[in-house]
Scaffold this active site. Structure first.
Site, short mmCIF file in Angstrom:
data_model
loop_
_atom_site.label_atom_id
_atom_site.label_comp_id
_atom_site.label_asym_id
_atom_site.label_seq_id
_atom_site.Cartn_x
_atom_site.Cartn_y
_atom_site.Cartn_z
N HIS A 133 0.70 -1.31 0.12
CA HIS A 133 0.15 -0.02 0.05
C HIS A 133 0.56 1.29 0.12
CE1 HIS A 133 -3.40 -2.80 1.23
NE2 HIS A 133 -2.42 -3.27 2.17
N SER B 108 14.68 21.45 -16.26
CA SER B 108 13.57 22.31 -16.44
C SER B 108 14.05 23.49 -17.18
CB SER B 108 12.81 22.41 -15.15
OG SER B 108 12.13 23.62 -15.35
N LYS C 247 15.73 21.56 -11.08
CA LYS C 247 15.05 20.44 -11.36
C LYS C 247 16.09 19.24 -12.17
CE LYS C 247 11.21 19.31 -11.26
NZ LYS C 247 10.08 20.01 -11.96
N GLU D 106 9.29 8.54 -17.44
CA GLU D 106 7.99 8.88 -17.26
C GLU D 106 7.51 8.78 -18.95
OE1 GLU D 106 7.75 12.87 -16.28
OE2 GLU D 106 9.21 12.71 -14.74
#
Ligand code: ARG
Length: 457
Positions: free
Chosen positions: A156, A277, A283, A290
């Site tokens: 979980h 970024s 970043k 992704e």
């Protein structure tokens, strides 16, 4: 443009219909398979005295010259042709004259396209399998290196029990072994030759389908000619294998994305596999992972597209089936890219064992081991579970962990507690004691490593 198939129809199709009907922009990638299939067909026709040996020789030489010229770039594929089969036949006839017109005896584009696609995809399966093995080896190498690196195991997404990073990675290793075996099964069912099914109803010529099949490396032939030309199960099955493989890569990606976030910082991806970024200078984005996760949706779409195309088709060939290729080619191209990027990403990422260990030390992941300690001293598990739960509660209230909870406090809950409780809940010991088959102890992980290495080479 007048067509080779002009007969009952004038063959004078409109430009708009030509463009709509044409598949050459995507089936051109099967030119080598188409030519090799035709060479085997000509050889069979001559062996069975259906065409003269001299004509077959001319056809085979002509086809070889087309193959060489396409490979070297001397000959360009005419993108206004209807499809790769028509293009090759047309060039052949231009080059060798009338003999070229005999090649299409006892076959149809319906069995020809099914043949080309099976030949093309079986090569792709070999390539995909090699890439799966390369990823499997990269995962195994990292697992070996981290077979005693403590990591919290989650359920979980809550810290649950201690495992090692090597153990966690080998879960993916096992998935990849199943992906490989699925691909091998698919390759076996795919390696059945449809050629000789002709348009749908076989032929009156005395052909030898087995001869043609074995010349092209097939194990057997389609035993029903209508099935031979209308079966696209092999495309669906391959896309299914690829969809499952992508699902595995997508879950792995999701974990890599989480692990490389500041909230976890269990790993740091190398600059080679991250992006910055355009506005936020701090970043380091896990774009590769992704994208793999994103492309998984696209591959599922390819699978659903073909299943949907096929579901309402009457036997035998229908032009709808031309839609098979873009879907299956897209799935194949996508998974190969994803596997390549994954190997690079996994083998260059930096693992941060200290952060894994710190996270493991903060989540009471040894609470089960505390209960097991009492069980070993004679308490029933349910009672031990209750006591351990209360102790965890006290620890949280008092800002402690099980390792720093004083012995007197333990004893207040049960006289069974003794100094040795601290050994029982030591995280390294907790992992080492998990020697059950498939468990996280170094010994179990070594067995798992041995298993996957045998498969990945
Ligand atoms: N380009 C076609 C395809 O990809 C080849 C088969 C054409 N057959 C036909 N009967 N029109 O499916």
């Amino acid at each position: 443009m007048a067509k080779m198939w002009a007969g009952l129809t004038s063959g004078e199709t409109s430009k708009i219909a030509d463009d709509f009907n044409s598949s050459i922009s995507f089936d051109c990638r099967m030119y080598a398979q188409d030519i090799k299939g035709s060479m085997a067909h000509a050889a069979m026709l001559a062996a069975k005295n259906i065409i003269a040996r001299a004509d077959a020789d001319k056809i085979i030489d002509g086809l070889q010259s087309i193959l060489d010229d396409l490979n070297s770039g001397t000959l360009e594929i005419d993108m206004s042709a209807e499809d790769i089969h028509m293009f090759v036949e047309q060039v052949l006839t231009e080059r060798i004259g009338d003999a070229g017109k005999k090649l299409h005896t006892a076959r149809s584009r319906n069995d020809q396209v099914a043949l080309d696609l099976r030949m093309y995809l079986r090569d792709e399966i070999t390539q995909i399998s090699e890439k799966v093995k390369a990823l499997g080896r990269a995962v195994a190498d990292l697992a070996e290196e981290h077979k005693s690196t403590i990591l919290p195991g989650y359920t979980h997404l809550q810290r649950a029990q201690p495992v090692t990073f090597g153990h966690h990675l080998l879960a993916y290793g096992m998935m990849l072994t199943r992906d490989l075996s699925r691909l091998a099964d698919c390759a076996e069912r795919m390696n059945v030759s449809p050629i000789g099914s002709c348009a749908l109803a076989g032929t009156t010529y005395d052909t030898d389908r087995y001869m043609e099949a074995s010349a092209l490396g097939f194990d057997s032939v389609a035993l029903n000619s209508m099935d031979g030309v209308s079966d696209r199960d092999f495309c669906v099955e391959l896309m299914n294998c690829i969809a499952i493989l992508m699902m595995h890569l997508s879950r792995f990606s999701e974990e890599i994305i989480l692990w490389s976030s500041w909230e976890f910082k269990f790993v740091e991806l190398s600059s080679e596999y991250t992006t910055g970024s355009s506005i936020m200078p701090q970043k380091k984005n896990s774009d590769m992972a992704e994208l793999v996760r994103g492309k998984t949706g696209r591959v599922y779409g390819d699978l659903m597209a073909l299943l949907t195309t096929l579901k309402g088709l009457p036997l035998a060939y229908n032009k709808d089936m031309q839609e098979d290729k873009e879907a299956v080619f897209d799935a194949v191209d996508t998974v190969k890219m994803c596997l390549d990027v994954f190997v690079g990403m996994v083998s260059t990422m930096t693992v941060i064992p200290k952060n894994m260990r710190d996270a493991a030390g903060r989540g009471f992941i040894n609470a089960t081991d505390l209960a097991d300690y009492l069980v070993r001293k004679g308490l029933p598990f349910r009672d031990a579970y209750k006591i351990s739960g209360k102790i965890v509660h006290d620890c949280i209230e008092g800002g402690m962990v099980l390792e720093t909870f004083p012995l007197e406090s333990y004893k207040a809950y049960s006289e069974l507690f003794d100094q040795d409780v601290y050994e029982a809940i030591d995280l390294t010991a907790c992992v080492e004691k998990r020697i059950s088959t498939g468990g996280p102890s170094v010994k179990s992980v070594e067995q798992q490593l041995e298993y996957v290495r045998k498969i990945f080479g």
